[in-house]
Design a protein around this motif. Structure first.
Motif, mmCIF file in Angstrom:
data_model
loop_
_atom_site.group_PDB
_atom_site.id
_atom_site.type_symbol
_atom_site.label_atom_id
_atom_site.label_comp_id
_atom_site.label_asym_id
_atom_site.label_seq_id
_atom_site.Cartn_x
_atom_site.Cartn_y
_atom_site.Cartn_z
ATOM 1 N N VAL A 1 41.632 -18.575 -27.640
ATOM 2 C CA VAL A 1 41.041 -19.262 -28.796
ATOM 3 C C VAL A 1 40.451 -18.298 -29.814
ATOM 4 N N LYS A 2 40.464 -17.011 -29.522
ATOM 5 C CA LYS A 2 39.896 -16.036 -30.457
ATOM 6 C C LYS A 2 40.609 -16.105 -31.795
ATOM 7 N N GLY A 3 39.821 -16.131 -32.869
ATOM 8 C CA GLY A 3 40.381 -16.226 -34.205
ATOM 9 C C GLY A 3 40.647 -17.649 -34.652
ATOM 10 N N ARG A 4 40.568 -18.605 -33.730
ATOM 11 C CA ARG A 4 40.815 -20.011 -34.092
ATOM 12 C C ARG A 4 39.559 -20.880 -33.925
ATOM 13 N N ASN B 1 40.087 -24.654 -35.207
ATOM 14 C CA ASN B 1 41.129 -24.635 -36.237
ATOM 15 C C ASN B 1 42.465 -24.248 -35.615
ATOM 16 N N SER B 2 43.542 -24.511 -36.346
ATOM 17 C CA SER B 2 44.896 -24.164 -35.891
ATOM 18 C C SER B 2 45.127 -24.646 -34.470
ATOM 19 N N THR C 1 42.860 -34.285 -28.031
ATOM 20 C CA THR C 1 44.304 -34.384 -27.834
ATOM 21 C C THR C 1 45.015 -33.847 -29.059
ATOM 22 N N VAL C 2 45.886 -32.865 -28.842
ATOM 23 C CA VAL C 2 46.636 -32.248 -29.933
ATOM 24 C C VAL C 2 48.103 -32.598 -29.747
ATOM 25 N N ALA D 1 49.146 -30.816 -34.270
ATOM 26 C CA ALA D 1 49.147 -29.361 -34.139
ATOM 27 C C ALA D 1 48.944 -28.722 -35.516
ATOM 28 N N GLY D 2 48.091 -27.702 -35.538
ATOM 29 C CA GLY D 2 47.748 -27.040 -36.783
ATOM 30 C C GLY D 2 46.508 -27.593 -37.447
ATOM 31 N N GLY D 3 46.040 -28.733 -36.959
ATOM 32 C CA GLY D 3 44.872 -29.370 -37.530
ATOM 33 C C GLY D 3 43.568 -28.796 -36.996
ATOM 34 N N SER D 4 42.466 -29.430 -37.411
ATOM 35 C CA SER D 4 41.136 -28.956 -37.052
ATOM 36 C C SER D 4 40.276 -30.102 -36.527
ATOM 37 N N LEU D 5 39.344 -29.743 -35.666
ATOM 38 C CA LEU D 5 38.304 -30.662 -35.196
ATOM 39 C C LEU D 5 37.018 -29.875 -35.048
ATOM 40 N N ARG D 6 35.916 -30.586 -35.179
ATOM 41 C CA ARG D 6 34.609 -29.967 -34.944
ATOM 42 C C ARG D 6 33.888 -30.771 -33.891
#
Length: 127
Positions: free
Chosen positions: A64-67, A84-85, A124-125, A14-19
């Motif tokens: 998901v807006k803003g993230r 993100n986040s 998976t978060v 949680a708090g991490g990022s993926l693309r």
């Protein structure tokens, strides 16, 4: 005909990022609006983000807006989703979709009405 292949999923805290990336085949890629959708266990597939054929318009679900940020590169026939986040509730299989309609329409149409889909990639978060 458009074929879509997603990549970039995985396990993140949680708090991490993926693309996520979606590679499309077909010479008419630039004519299609593209979108990302997700399906969590026991839930229906839902809209996440869509982008118009030229990248000029984007739409996001409120959660998901803003993230998350959707983008596309028509020269490379790819569409991406920068996430993100990340939160545990973002855990789902993420699907890339394409259709010869507007990005706004893709955001509100029933998912069963969309024409082309990829096979999905798991995100998976962990908390």
């Amino acid at each position: 005909q458009v074929q879509l292949v997603e990549s970039g999923g995985g396990l993140v805290q949680a708090g991490g990022s993926l693309r996520l990336s979606c590679a499309a085949s077909g010479r008419t890629f630039s004519r299609y609006a593209m979108g990302w959708f997700r399906q969590a266990p026991g839930k229906e597939r839902e809209f996440v983000a869509t982008i118009s054929w030229n990248g000029g318009s984007t739409y996001y679900t409120d959660s998901v807006k803003g993230r998350f940020t959707i983008s596309r590169d028509n020269a490379k026939n790819t569409v991406s989703l920068q996430m993100n986040s990340l939160k545990p509730e973002d855990t789902a299989v993420y699907y890339c979709a394409a259709d010869a309609t507007t990005a706004q329409s893709m955001s509100i149409l029933r998912v069963s009405a969309l024409r082309f889909w990829g096979q999905g990639t798991q995100v998976t978060v962990s908390s």
